[in-house]
Design an enzyme around this catalytic site. Sequence first.
Site, PDB file in Angstrom:
ATOM      1  N   HIS A 165       0.844  -1.222   0.140  1.00 50.54           N
ATOM      2  CA  HIS A 165      -0.119  -0.061  -0.056  1.00 50.54           C
ATOM      3  C   HIS A 165       0.893   1.499  -0.060  1.00 50.54           C
ATOM      4  O   HIS A 165       1.826   1.208   0.558  1.00 50.54           O
ATOM      5  CB  HIS A 165      -0.942  -0.099   1.101  1.00 50.54           C
ATOM      6  CG  HIS A 165      -1.980   1.296   1.005  1.00 50.54           C
ATOM      7  ND1 HIS A 165      -1.806   2.244   1.562  1.00 50.54           N
ATOM      8  CD2 HIS A 165      -3.203   0.884   0.663  1.00 50.54           C
ATOM      9  CE1 HIS A 165      -2.963   3.058   1.441  1.00 50.54           C
ATOM     10  NE2 HIS A 165      -3.792   2.237   0.739  1.00 50.54           N
ATOM     11  N   HIS A 166       0.509   2.176  -0.573  1.00 53.79           N
ATOM     12  CA  HIS A 166       1.416   3.544  -1.064  1.00 53.79           C
ATOM     13  C   HIS A 166       1.552   4.207   0.257  1.00 53.79           C
ATOM     14  O   HIS A 166       2.424   4.830   0.553  1.00 53.79           O
ATOM     15  CB  HIS A 166       0.633   4.306  -1.945  1.00 53.79           C
ATOM     16  CG  HIS A 166       1.842   4.873  -2.843  1.00 53.79           C
ATOM     17  ND1 HIS A 166       2.705   5.702  -2.306  1.00 53.79           N
ATOM     18  CD2 HIS A 166       1.685   5.277  -4.304  1.00 53.79           C
ATOM     19  CE1 HIS A 166       3.523   6.342  -3.378  1.00 53.79           C
ATOM     20  NE2 HIS A 166       2.831   6.008  -4.439  1.00 53.79           N
ATOM     21  N   SER A 167       0.545   3.973   1.205  1.00 54.00           N
ATOM     22  CA  SER A 167       1.003   4.649   2.758  1.00 54.00           C
ATOM     23  C   SER A 167       2.291   4.140   3.382  1.00 54.00           C
ATOM     24  O   SER A 167       2.795   4.933   4.341  1.00 54.00           O
ATOM     25  CB  SER A 167      -0.043   4.349   3.638  1.00 54.00           C
ATOM     26  OG  SER A 167      -0.276   2.896   3.847  1.00 54.00           O
ATOM     27  N   ASN A 286       6.724   8.606   2.430  1.00 50.15           N
ATOM     28  CA  ASN A 286       6.269   9.571   1.283  1.00 50.15           C
ATOM     29  C   ASN A 286       6.685  11.025   1.209  1.00 50.15           C
ATOM     30  O   ASN A 286       6.248  11.733   1.856  1.00 50.15           O
ATOM     31  CB  ASN A 286       4.767   9.353   1.024  1.00 50.15           C
ATOM     32  CG  ASN A 286       4.246   8.007   0.773  1.00 50.15           C
ATOM     33  OD1 ASN A 286       4.331   7.549  -0.378  1.00 50.15           O
ATOM     34  ND2 ASN A 286       3.607   7.341   1.753  1.00 50.15           N
TER      35      ASN A 286
END
Length: 432
Positions: A165-167, A286
Amino acid sequence: MAAIPALNPLKIPTTTNGETFEGFKRGYDHDHDHDQPLSPMARLFHEPGSNVYIVGIIGLKTKIKPDIFKHNLVHTLLRNPRFSSLQGKDKETGSMKWIPTHVNIDDHVIIAKLDPNMESSEKFVEDFISNLSRSPIESTKPLWDLHILDIKTSETEGTCVFRFHHSLGDGMSLMNLLLACASKASDPEAMLPGNTKKSGATKVSSLWSRLSVLWNSFVALVMFVSTALFLEDTKTPMKGSIGERDTEYTNIPENIRLRSTLFFNLRPTTEIEDVTDTSKHGTWGNKIGYALYSFKIGLKKDPLDYVRDAKAVMDRKKASLEPLFTYFFVNLILKLFGIKVAGKLNYKVFYNTTLWFSNVPGPQEKIWLFGHEVAYIAPSCYGQPNALMIHVVSYMDKLTFVLSADEETIPNPHQLSHDLQESLRIIKASLY
């Protein structure tokens, strides 16, 4: 000159007796991340329209040994708290936070079931990844998994599909995570050296340069705000979105507005860090901003003019504060108005553009992953509101282009791949 890069399409539209991991018993300090809130950018990747997953496809020239992968993942990947924590809501504040948990490696490493009647191994791998992109990862475990496809293709003896997941992090942090787990082919016992290359921050050395940065940043600011409020790309067959993919395009206007969202790494360096050292977080998370790139639609006599025009625009983008502005502006909106407003703003910018474009520098020499020789690396994403994403990654002296395409909008991504490859051949031929 190197060969024309590969262009690979990806079609998109998600307890047992295994080795376990517990941070406190393994001896690293979980206190730094224990019950800490998710960063603003990590929270945004849970909002509607921005709930994005990263898919990392790694082709291996060595037959895959699942037990070797599991053992090494426990002692590398799981020692990073992001990969051994749940993402849950704080009952008092309602914000999301990292919650350390027990991890059973068998819950995350899945051996794919092979179809004995498959048409071809290449098509099976492609269809498997496309089907995988239609489902999320259950929130009852850390948001990552690894799928092992024990199937021989023309280039590989097996394929690994990492899904995050991009988180958990952006492309640069996850590439550095891969490199930190890998070893050099020339010396399998040696870790890869850290890449201390600067990330390309804007340098201002003269009055004219400063004025140029200010002007380029102002223009970018106006376009960003306009796009977030009302400025939308022209409706074309490539600009697909939920609820509008059945639209027939019979009269496409001549003056087409077609833009891409470009993603920039905002770290001062891209140095590889020890995945077990939780005191260092420079490469994790991120830390990305984005810029808007406008395509000029038209035919040019000299194919190299396309390259020159693109370079001129990118030079202006680099000589601006646009990526930094978008990063800090979204954070400011989140602090002032909350995650829902920031999420809608973020989604609106993505929705009003046509495609995503991203690139990540990969290893400069051949690497081994847990004793398996790596043939290629092909990252991409799914969950974005755009029908097309183009991702570019380097590995040794080769560039790989990965197309992530929605089938309803782009029913034949292989044709698009062929067209892009032909364009690159024409540009290359014009050099002679």
